[in-house]
Design a protein around this motif. Structure first.
Motif, short mmCIF file in Angstrom:
data_model
loop_
_atom_site.label_atom_id
_atom_site.label_comp_id
_atom_site.label_asym_id
_atom_site.label_seq_id
_atom_site.Cartn_x
_atom_site.Cartn_y
_atom_site.Cartn_z
N SER B 108 -32.08 17.66 -23.64
CA SER B 108 -32.55 17.86 -22.27
C SER B 108 -33.70 18.84 -22.28
O SER B 108 -33.76 19.75 -23.13
CB SER B 108 -31.42 18.38 -21.38
OG SER B 108 -31.01 19.66 -21.82
N VAL B 117 -34.09 13.86 -20.02
CA VAL B 117 -33.39 13.74 -21.30
C VAL B 117 -34.11 12.70 -22.15
O VAL B 117 -34.81 11.82 -21.63
CB VAL B 117 -31.90 13.35 -21.13
CG1 VAL B 117 -31.13 14.45 -20.43
CG2 VAL B 117 -31.77 12.02 -20.41
N PRO B 138 -32.17 23.88 -18.62
CA PRO B 138 -31.05 22.94 -18.73
C PRO B 138 -30.14 23.35 -19.89
O PRO B 138 -30.63 23.75 -20.94
CB PRO B 138 -31.74 21.60 -19.02
CG PRO B 138 -33.03 21.97 -19.67
CD PRO B 138 -33.45 23.27 -19.03
N PHE B 140 -26.43 22.01 -21.67
CA PHE B 140 -25.25 21.15 -21.70
C PHE B 140 -23.99 21.97 -21.95
O PHE B 140 -24.01 22.96 -22.70
CB PHE B 140 -25.37 20.10 -22.81
CG PHE B 140 -26.21 18.92 -22.43
CD1 PHE B 140 -25.78 18.03 -21.46
CD2 PHE B 140 -27.43 18.69 -23.06
CE1 PHE B 140 -26.55 16.93 -21.11
CE2 PHE B 140 -28.20 17.58 -22.72
CZ PHE B 140 -27.76 16.70 -21.74
N SER B 141 -22.88 21.52 -21.36
CA SER B 141 -21.59 22.14 -21.66
C SER B 141 -21.21 21.80 -23.11
O SER B 141 -21.77 20.89 -23.72
CB SER B 141 -20.52 21.61 -20.69
OG SER B 141 -20.39 20.21 -20.81
N ARG B 146 -21.30 17.79 -19.04
CA ARG B 146 -21.98 18.34 -17.86
C ARG B 146 -23.20 19.17 -18.27
O ARG B 146 -23.36 19.50 -19.45
CB ARG B 146 -21.00 19.18 -17.04
CG ARG B 146 -20.01 18.28 -16.30
CD ARG B 146 -19.20 19.04 -15.29
NE ARG B 146 -18.30 19.98 -15.92
CZ ARG B 146 -17.67 20.92 -15.25
NH1 ARG B 146 -17.88 21.06 -13.94
NH2 ARG B 146 -16.84 21.74 -15.85
N ILE B 147 -24.00 19.48 -17.29
CA ILE B 147 -25.20 20.23 -17.58
C ILE B 147 -25.45 21.26 -16.47
O ILE B 147 -25.27 20.97 -15.28
CB ILE B 147 -26.41 19.28 -17.75
CG1 ILE B 147 -27.64 20.03 -18.28
CG2 ILE B 147 -26.75 18.55 -16.44
CD1 ILE B 147 -28.75 19.11 -18.76
N ALA B 168 -23.55 15.01 -16.88
CA ALA B 168 -24.59 14.92 -17.91
C ALA B 168 -25.70 13.96 -17.53
O ALA B 168 -26.82 14.09 -18.03
CB ALA B 168 -23.95 14.50 -19.23
N TRP B 188 -21.61 28.58 -21.57
CA TRP B 188 -20.46 27.82 -21.12
C TRP B 188 -19.21 28.29 -21.86
O TRP B 188 -19.26 28.55 -23.07
CB TRP B 188 -20.65 26.34 -21.43
CG TRP B 188 -21.55 25.57 -20.52
CD1 TRP B 188 -22.89 25.40 -20.68
CD2 TRP B 188 -21.17 24.84 -19.35
NE1 TRP B 188 -23.38 24.61 -19.66
CE2 TRP B 188 -22.35 24.24 -18.83
CE3 TRP B 188 -19.97 24.63 -18.68
CZ2 TRP B 188 -22.35 23.46 -17.69
CZ3 TRP B 188 -19.96 23.85 -17.55
CH2 TRP B 188 -21.14 23.28 -17.05
N SER B 432 -32.05 21.84 -24.58
CA SER B 432 -30.63 21.89 -24.92
C SER B 432 -30.18 20.54 -25.46
O SER B 432 -30.54 19.50 -24.90
CB SER B 432 -29.81 22.26 -23.67
OG SER B 432 -28.43 22.12 -23.91
N GLN B 434 -27.28 17.71 -26.35
CA GLN B 434 -25.94 17.27 -25.93
C GLN B 434 -25.09 17.09 -27.17
O GLN B 434 -25.51 16.46 -28.15
CB GLN B 434 -26.04 15.94 -25.18
CG GLN B 434 -24.71 15.44 -24.65
CD GLN B 434 -24.85 14.07 -24.02
OE1 GLN B 434 -25.68 13.25 -24.47
NE2 GLN B 434 -24.09 13.80 -22.98
#
Lengths: 191, 439
Positions: B108, B117, B138, B140-141, B146-147, B168, B188, B432, B434
């Motif tokens: 992202s 993305v 941005p 991501f978890s 999720r973001i 996401a 996170w 970030s 994923q």
């Protein structure tokens, strides 16, 4: 530093933009001159002064000694000059040509000597890199003591002295002669 | 040298004549720009707001641990180390999800003010947000579902952003903190239920504090830890139970201390022993935390030192042994981060006000290799499979792309971005990855 300037700096630090504008209007011409001397390019100098003043407003609350506002904005502007020079190292620098006849002021005591001195100084400034020119400008034009020049440029004091000595030698100046500095040279440091 | 004070005496006037051009005609334009810009609160300047009295005062003495205690601790540590070696041998420890190696999903990034993305090969580029405002940061978890991201009203909204969380794919966005003033990069929790971050407040921009927010918006963000202590750059531990952050006293120089506390703010424990006057290198003023937990949660990386010379340290997260340097030099080393397996570290090296170079090294700091030069200040990001590092070139030189660097081949995948640089805040120069489960 006048009481009035101190008041303006304090007000600007509280977010008063009008006070900052008044400070800027009183300083911008000399900042522009300092940047032109270092970068030898009017457009780049304009970018550097704008960058320096933007940082001054944004970071004014981090100024440790409000009485040193003048020295601080010169420091920000010189650092902006060096940033610009570093980023554009690969680009040819457009040297601003100043006609010698324009440099001649009729009120000077000995015009021929003055012109010769200017040609000499201009030649030395041209041969120096931006950091070397910054040393000359901060010490002789802005009036900072050498210890503060060293701090401003993140150079050891010995390096500043030796570079200045070499530049002065090219100007046939004895570096040990006492130097009359411009008005606001003083000790202490700005953040 | 021929003595000739004549020229020197005239030098100030000669320089004035040589440098004076036309009267600057840009005063109004710079004032218009500054008028639209917020001033940064003084707590962001760390050492620079200190008084001269504080600077010239001797630093508070560091409490010395008795030699006998150190000897006993060393013997215990040695015994533990031998035991661990006999038990584990040379087998690499597999880290449980959501830590350790994983499959790399999309990356992202911010493009033209929105979150986009793309696949790691640069294909499939698409926007996942379209709402009003300029997006930034941005993130991501840990499970990649999720973001989180920031939204600024404009690129000039220095300081004031809102923090949102979405699925996401960008759907289901909700604001979880509308007043994220001068926010540090959030982290996170491993289960994705919490976000931990440092920020100031609308009523007191001068005070950085640690906040914990529920990522589903079920409860408002709450301040944790000492409400009277200055705290920056909080990062949650891999087991989700503790928070590491820098605590400091603005009235005292060299007071930055890496500190850990429980997730509820209790049991604060100072870990670093050195007298540190500054942290985070140039990155601290750009929202980069400069603190990284090892994936197994046993060690913490951080960058600290003086404003002009910082090093990367690693310290035992339990507080038993003092920090030790793993990357040092005459320049600043900072923004260190662990690779997903914990076997390598990446960090920045550069002068204080210059754009840094990226280095990768073994976890102990050996075998340093320069990977890229002249980057923006946002902490480098490892891909979950540890094969790629994402960087953003210095936006002043090249505002046009982010780069995914293959660490084995040095091949670069460029991903074009349109300039939405947000001055000195977490913004467009952030990336970030994923994380997806291993097959």
């Amino acid at each position: 530093v006048t009481v009035d300037q101190r008041r303006l700096v304090d007000q600007a630090r509280q977010g008063d933009h009008d006070a900052f504008a008044e400070l800027v209007r009183g300083s911008i011409a000399r900042l522009d001159t300092a940047a032109r001397l270092i970068l030898r390019d009017g457009e780049l100098a304009r970018d550097a002064v704008q960058d320096g003043l933007f940082r001054a407003w944004r970071d004014l609350r981090g100024l440790r000694e409000p009485d040193r506002f003048d020295a601080w904005i010169y420091r920000l502007t010189v650092n902006a000059c060096l940033d610009i020079a570093r980023r554009r190292r690969r680009r040819p620098i457009e040297v601003e040509i100043v006609e010698i006849t324009e440099l001649l002021a009729p009120s000077l005591p000995d015009p021929s000597d003055e012109v010769a001195d200017r040609i000499l100084v201009d030649g030395v400034m041209r041969r120096l890199d931006e950091r070397g020119r910054s040393i000359i400008v901060l010490h002789y034009f802005v009036g900072l003591p050498l210890s503060e020049v060293a701090s401003c440029l993140d150079l050891p004091l010995g390096t500043v002295k030796s570079r200045l000595s070499r530049a002065l030698a090219e100007m046939r100046i004895d570096a040990h002669e006492p130097v009359p500095l411009p008005a606001f040279a003083s000790g202490g440091s700005a953040s | 040298v021929n003595a000739d004070p004549r020229v020197e005496n005239r030098l100030p006037r000669i320089l004035t004549d040589l440098g004076t051009g036309a009267t600057p005609d840009y005063t109004d334009s710079i004032l218009a720009r500054t008028a639209a810009t917020r001033q940064r609160p003084s707590w962001m300047f760390t050492t620079r707001l200190l008084t001269m009295t504080a600077i010239t005062s001797p630093a508070a003495p560091v409490r010395r641990v008795p030699l006998r205690t150190i000897g006993i601790a060393a013997l215990l540590l040695l015994a533990l180390a031998v035991g661990a070696l006999l038990t584990v041998g040379n087998q690499p420890r597999r880290l449980p999800p959501p830590y350790g190696l994983a499959t790399t999903g999309v990356v992202s990034y911010v493009n033209d003010g929105q979150i986009w993305v793309a696949a790691a090969d640069g294909s499939g580029r698409r926007a996942i947000t379209t709402t009003a405002g300029v997006k930034g940061l941005p993130l991501f978890s840990r499970d990649g579902t999720r973001i989180a991201f920031l939204t600024y009203a404009s690129v000039f909204s220095l300081g004031h952003a809102s923090l949102s969380v979405a699925d996401a794919d960008g759907r289901g966005s909700m604001v979880i903190d509308p007043d994220a003033y001068f926010i540090n990069t959030p982290s996170w929790s491993p289960d994705g239920r919490l976000l931990v971050y440092g920020k100031a407040s609308a009523t007191d921009e001068e005070a950085g504090r640690v906040y914990v927010a529920a990522s589903d918006g079920s409860s408002p963000p709450r301040l944790v830890g000492d409400p009277n202590a200055f705290a920056v750059a909080p990062v949650i531990s891999p087991d989700g139970t503790r928070i590491a952050f820098f605590r400091f006293d603005p009235a005292r120089p060299e007071s930055f201390q890496l500190t850990v506390m429980d997730i509820d703010g209790s049991h604060a424990l100072g870990l670093s022993r050195g007298a540190f006057a500054d942290i985070g290198g140039a990155g601290m003023e750009h929202g980069t935390p400069g603190i990284a937990w090892s994936p197994d949660g046993t060690r913490i990386l951080f960058g600290a030192g003086s404003p002009d010379d910082q090093d990367v340290f690693v310290v035992d997260a339990g507080g038993v042994t003092p920090e030790r340097v793993i990357a040092t030099g005459p320049q600043l080393e900072y923004a260190a981060t662990w690779s997903p397996s914990g076997s390598q570290v990446a960090f920045f090296r550069g002068e204080r006000f210059d754009f840094p170079d990226l280095y990768v090294a073994a976890a102990d700091g050996s075998s340093q290799r320069r990977i890229a030069t002249h980057l923006s200040w946002f902490t480098p990001q490892w891909s979950p499979d540890e094969r790629v590092i994402a960087v953003v070139p210095n936006p002043d030189l090249n505002r046009g792309e982010i780069r995914l660097i293959d660490l084995a081949t040095d091949e670069i995948v460029p991903i074009p971005i349109a300039g939405t640089y947000i001055d000195n805040q977490p913004g467009a120069d952030t990336v970030s990855f994923q994380r997806l489960p291993l097959p």
